[in-house]
Design an enzyme around this catalytic site. Sequence first.
Site, PDB file in Angstrom:
ATOM      1  N   ASP A  32      66.866  30.301  53.920  1.00  0.00           N
ATOM      2  CA  ASP A  32      66.916  31.740  53.481  1.00  0.00           C
ATOM      3  C   ASP A  32      68.357  32.217  54.272  1.00  0.00           C
ATOM      4  O   ASP A  32      69.197  32.823  53.783  1.00  0.00           O
ATOM      5  CB  ASP A  32      65.834  32.746  54.040  1.00  0.00           C
ATOM      6  CG  ASP A  32      64.536  32.258  53.068  1.00  0.00           C
ATOM      7  OD1 ASP A  32      64.747  31.932  51.809  1.00  0.00           O
ATOM      8  OD2 ASP A  32      63.437  32.315  53.621  1.00  0.00           O
ATOM      9  N   ASP A  74      80.410  25.124  72.846  1.00  0.00           N
ATOM     10  CA  ASP A  74      80.234  25.859  74.221  1.00  0.00           C
ATOM     11  C   ASP A  74      79.070  25.368  74.763  1.00  0.00           C
ATOM     12  O   ASP A  74      78.838  25.576  76.064  1.00  0.00           O
ATOM     13  CB  ASP A  74      80.403  27.262  74.011  1.00  0.00           C
ATOM     14  CG  ASP A  74      81.453  27.761  73.483  1.00  0.00           C
ATOM     15  OD1 ASP A  74      82.666  27.332  73.743  1.00  0.00           O
ATOM     16  OD2 ASP A  74      81.729  29.199  73.195  1.00  0.00           O
ATOM     17  N   MET A 118      70.055  47.488  67.528  1.00  0.00           N
ATOM     18  CA  MET A 118      70.827  47.647  66.319  1.00  0.00           C
ATOM     19  C   MET A 118      72.090  48.806  66.565  1.00  0.00           C
ATOM     20  O   MET A 118      72.710  48.828  65.289  1.00  0.00           O
ATOM     21  CB  MET A 118      69.724  47.986  65.118  1.00  0.00           C
ATOM     22  CG  MET A 118      68.921  46.680  64.854  1.00  0.00           C
ATOM     23  SD  MET A 118      69.368  45.113  64.663  1.00  0.00           S
ATOM     24  CE  MET A 118      70.545  45.362  63.347  1.00  0.00           C
ATOM     25  N   HIS A 143      70.454  40.989  67.492  1.00  0.00           N
ATOM     26  CA  HIS A 143      71.035  42.100  66.551  1.00  0.00           C
ATOM     27  C   HIS A 143      71.386  41.479  65.237  1.00  0.00           C
ATOM     28  O   HIS A 143      70.914  42.008  64.246  1.00  0.00           O
ATOM     29  CB  HIS A 143      72.405  42.561  67.379  1.00  0.00           C
ATOM     30  CG  HIS A 143      73.177  43.341  66.644  1.00  0.00           C
ATOM     31  ND1 HIS A 143      72.878  44.896  66.807  1.00  0.00           N
ATOM     32  CD2 HIS A 143      73.932  43.450  65.605  1.00  0.00           C
ATOM     33  CE1 HIS A 143      73.657  45.608  66.133  1.00  0.00           C
ATOM     34  NE2 HIS A 143      74.392  44.535  64.983  1.00  0.00           N
ATOM     35  N   GLU A 144      72.164  40.354  65.249  1.00  0.00           N
ATOM     36  CA  GLU A 144      72.475  39.824  63.605  1.00  0.00           C
ATOM     37  C   GLU A 144      71.096  39.695  63.119  1.00  0.00           C
ATOM     38  O   GLU A 144      71.175  39.677  61.820  1.00  0.00           O
ATOM     39  CB  GLU A 144      73.545  38.692  63.858  1.00  0.00           C
ATOM     40  CG  GLU A 144      74.522  39.001  64.541  1.00  0.00           C
ATOM     41  CD  GLU A 144      75.422  39.886  64.031  1.00  0.00           C
ATOM     42  OE1 GLU A 144      75.392  40.230  62.755  1.00  0.00           O
ATOM     43  OE2 GLU A 144      76.174  41.032  64.675  1.00  0.00           O
ATOM     44  N   CYS A 182      79.511  44.388  66.946  1.00  0.00           N
ATOM     45  CA  CYS A 182      79.233  43.626  65.675  1.00  0.00           C
ATOM     46  C   CYS A 182      80.137  44.067  64.623  1.00  0.00           C
ATOM     47  O   CYS A 182      80.743  45.001  64.378  1.00  0.00           O
ATOM     48  CB  CYS A 182      77.799  44.204  65.558  1.00  0.00           C
ATOM     49  SG  CYS A 182      77.171  43.349  63.678  1.00  0.00           S
ATOM     50  N   ASP A 184      83.563  32.255  66.886  1.00  0.00           N
ATOM     51  CA  ASP A 184      83.751  30.770  68.092  1.00  0.00           C
ATOM     52  C   ASP A 184      84.989  31.116  68.638  1.00  0.00           C
ATOM     53  O   ASP A 184      85.250  30.098  69.662  1.00  0.00           O
ATOM     54  CB  ASP A 184      83.566  29.584  67.216  1.00  0.00           C
ATOM     55  CG  ASP A 184      83.134  28.575  67.825  1.00  0.00           C
ATOM     56  OD1 ASP A 184      82.271  28.835  68.970  1.00  0.00           O
ATOM     57  OD2 ASP A 184      83.129  27.342  67.482  1.00  0.00           O
TER      58      ASP A 184
HETATM   59  C1  LIG Z   1      81.041  25.999  60.098  1.00  0.00           C
HETATM   60  O1  LIG Z   1      81.194  26.097  59.038  1.00  0.00           O
HETATM   61  C2  LIG Z   1      82.021  27.003  58.476  1.00  0.00           C
HETATM   62  C3  LIG Z   1      81.711  26.718  57.054  1.00  0.00           C
HETATM   63  O2  LIG Z   1      80.614  27.638  56.502  1.00  0.00           O
HETATM   64  C4  LIG Z   1      83.413  26.507  58.846  1.00  0.00           C
HETATM   65  O3  LIG Z   1      84.347  27.600  58.405  1.00  0.00           O
HETATM   66  C5  LIG Z   1      83.631  26.541  60.332  1.00  0.00           C
HETATM   67  O4  LIG Z   1      84.734  26.165  60.791  1.00  0.00           O
HETATM   68  C6  LIG Z   1      82.656  25.582  60.816  1.00  0.00           C
HETATM   69  N1  LIG Z   1      82.585  25.652  62.332  1.00  0.00           N
HETATM   70  C7  LIG Z   1      82.691  24.671  63.073  1.00  0.00           C
HETATM   71  C8  LIG Z   1      82.579  25.019  64.545  1.00  0.00           C
HETATM   72  O5  LIG Z   1      82.371  23.535  62.637  1.00  0.00           O
HETATM   73 ZN   LIG Z   2      75.531  45.042  63.603  1.00  0.00          ZN
END
Ligand SMILES: *[C@@H]1O[C@H](CO)[C@@H](O)[C@H](O)[C@H]1NC(C)=O
Ligand SMILES: [Zn+2]
Length: 569
Positions: free
Chosen positions: A192, A156, A264, A246-247, A113, A230
């Site tokens: 939130d 994915d 954690m 966890h997050e 993390c 990603d």
């Molecule tokens: C998701 O949003 C963020 C901005 O909050 C951006 O930087 C990112 O590229 C976006 N990711 C995708 C997979 O669209």
């Molecule tokens: Zn963490």
Amino acid sequence: MKGFFAIFLAGLVGSCVSNPINDLVARGTSIIPSAAPTPTPTPPLADGLRVDKNKRSKNVHNFFKAYGWLKKDEVIPDSKLPAAIRKIQKILKVPETGVYDAHLDIIMSKPRCGTIPQYNPSESLENSTLQSRYVLWGPKWDHTSITYRFVNYTADLPAAQQRSLVGAAFARWTQIAPITITEAPSSTPRADIYIRFMTMGPTEDVYAFTNMIADGLALSSGLINITFNDDFAWNDDRLFNYTAVHEIGHALGLSHSKVEPAIMFPFFEGDIRPIHPDDQAGIHSVYGWKNPRWSRIDSNVASKGVIQISSASGAVSTLDGLYQLRSTGQILRYNPAGSWTSVDNNKGTIQIAGSNNFLCQRHIDGTIWKLTAGSSTWQQISPASSNVIDISAAANQVYMRRKDGWVARYSGSGQSWLTVAQPSALASRQLAASDSATLWNLLANGDVVRSEYPYTSDGWQVVDSNPSNIAIAVGGEDFYKLQSDGSIVWLDSTEWFWRTIEDDESVAVYAVGSFVYSRHKDGSVWRYTGSPGVWEMLDGRADSVVVVGDRKGGVWEMVSGGDIYRLVS
Ligand SMILES: *[C@@H]1O[C@H](CO)[C@@H](O)[C@H](O)[C@H]1NC(C)=O
Ligand SMILES: [Zn+2]
Ligand SMILES: *[C@@H]1O[C@H](CO)[C@@H](O)[C@H](O)[C@H]1NC(C)=O
Ligand SMILES: *[C@@H]1O[C@H](CO)[C@@H](O)[C@H](O)[C@H]1NC(C)=O
Ligand SMILES: *[C@@H]1O[C@H](CO)[C@@H](O)[C@H](O)[C@H]1NC(C)=O
């Protein structure tokens, strides 16, 4: 059958004479198992790794950052690395050698993390005392109906699946805390907590991070983002689930725990585990408990005891669950929807026990009967006998304590039992067995002896000789003993060392899987958080009689008067 039983026992009495307990004690074994199982040495690092100083230094820095031990851009000089490694080894409860070995490398190469807590000056000092437990950020949500929203999704997995995975991850926490968390309806301008996926570039190795903006004491709505990297493939829902749980812990106010098996902890394998007691204690310390904490699931003065059958992970059985024995001899099974089903009803039944795939009942005449998962008929596995004290079950074994001092186990066929080597006629006070069927035996004089499956002629090894030992418990492969001074002592098998994990007023100990519970003199019930000395009180009532649990963290208790409760927080 009766005759066979008697002859069989007579045939073995001779061997006990040749193996008196005094011989075993004389081998000098009071503290550590006599056949001193040596800790598995950590394999040396492959040469390639040993010289990879960059990796070592990077991993040590990452570990330090995960706990806020480094100021922004602070660098640990090479000369201080051994001390830094010792500090990490202390957290991991492994020998503090200062050498970056394969064990450390394995842990630090796990998915990580990237959440970095604030700099913690008091813990960053070289010789600071570190509390091995959950850590809080400080701020928390000032409202109990929390909302979240996806900013975007990874390519994915289908979006609907990501929403259900994340929804389930939030539910892991709301099951144990008095808060609700829902997806913000699209009509509301702000949520939130935000969830998003971002490419972080080829050099970034964190799986996700959460950034926290707090306004004084409260987390700030709309400024808490959980960001998944990603560049990793998220179609492994195991890793996705774990990372999300966890997050979300961060997004609710928890920082990184120093308890390695806790959710954690900053490094994780992605194995789906129950929320660890340390995580539970953490979230309870922030938001408190659900109210009520316990839900009554039965109220009957005839309730005499409860047991929980909880198969080892990966071996879920249709017989798993909570059972109670009534003083009428009736056995009932709890159906999580809320009702009890009669399993059997014999007025001679005075004890029940069960484990992976089976349930046993013992009758007042000494006969023992076994119900195996998938079968609807009880099989008689022992003839009537006045020699039986009680039975116990663990792994796939049924054990019997007998008045003549012998311990026997069911052979698995007919009504024949095999004796487990007994060093003397010293009576057994209590038996407990591990998931791998290592049998532990507390003798009347306080000696603890054990024998490994299949209990060959080597017989019992004396593990401890201490007249103040009064009870034992085994959870998974871990052994615990209760002493008459109220302390609970765990056998740390990584170093074969006794560690006191509780030194306060305990009168009973119960362990299942990775969970350990204790009852104090005043009746209160406590759960071990994984850090010596740190227990969380589950119930403060004075009349608790029995506490049982399953391997997922479920807890049930029976109180005097027969009421049975389930922990719901
Ligand atoms: C998701 O949003 C963020 C901005 O909050 C951006 O930087 C990112 O590229 C976006 N990711 C995708 C997979 O669209
Ligand atoms: Zn963490
Ligand atoms: C920390 O403890 C070690 C061993 O006790 C000692 O050698 C070292 O000088 C201490 N460091 C500091 C900064 O106190
Ligand atoms: C969280 O993401 C939003 C955009 O989705 C951004 O406006 C906000 O600044 C981010 N918060 C932090 C702390 O990065
Ligand atoms: C991850 O969570 C989803 C949603 O609860 C569940 O269907 C799936 O089985 C989980 N995966 C694992 C490996 O536990």
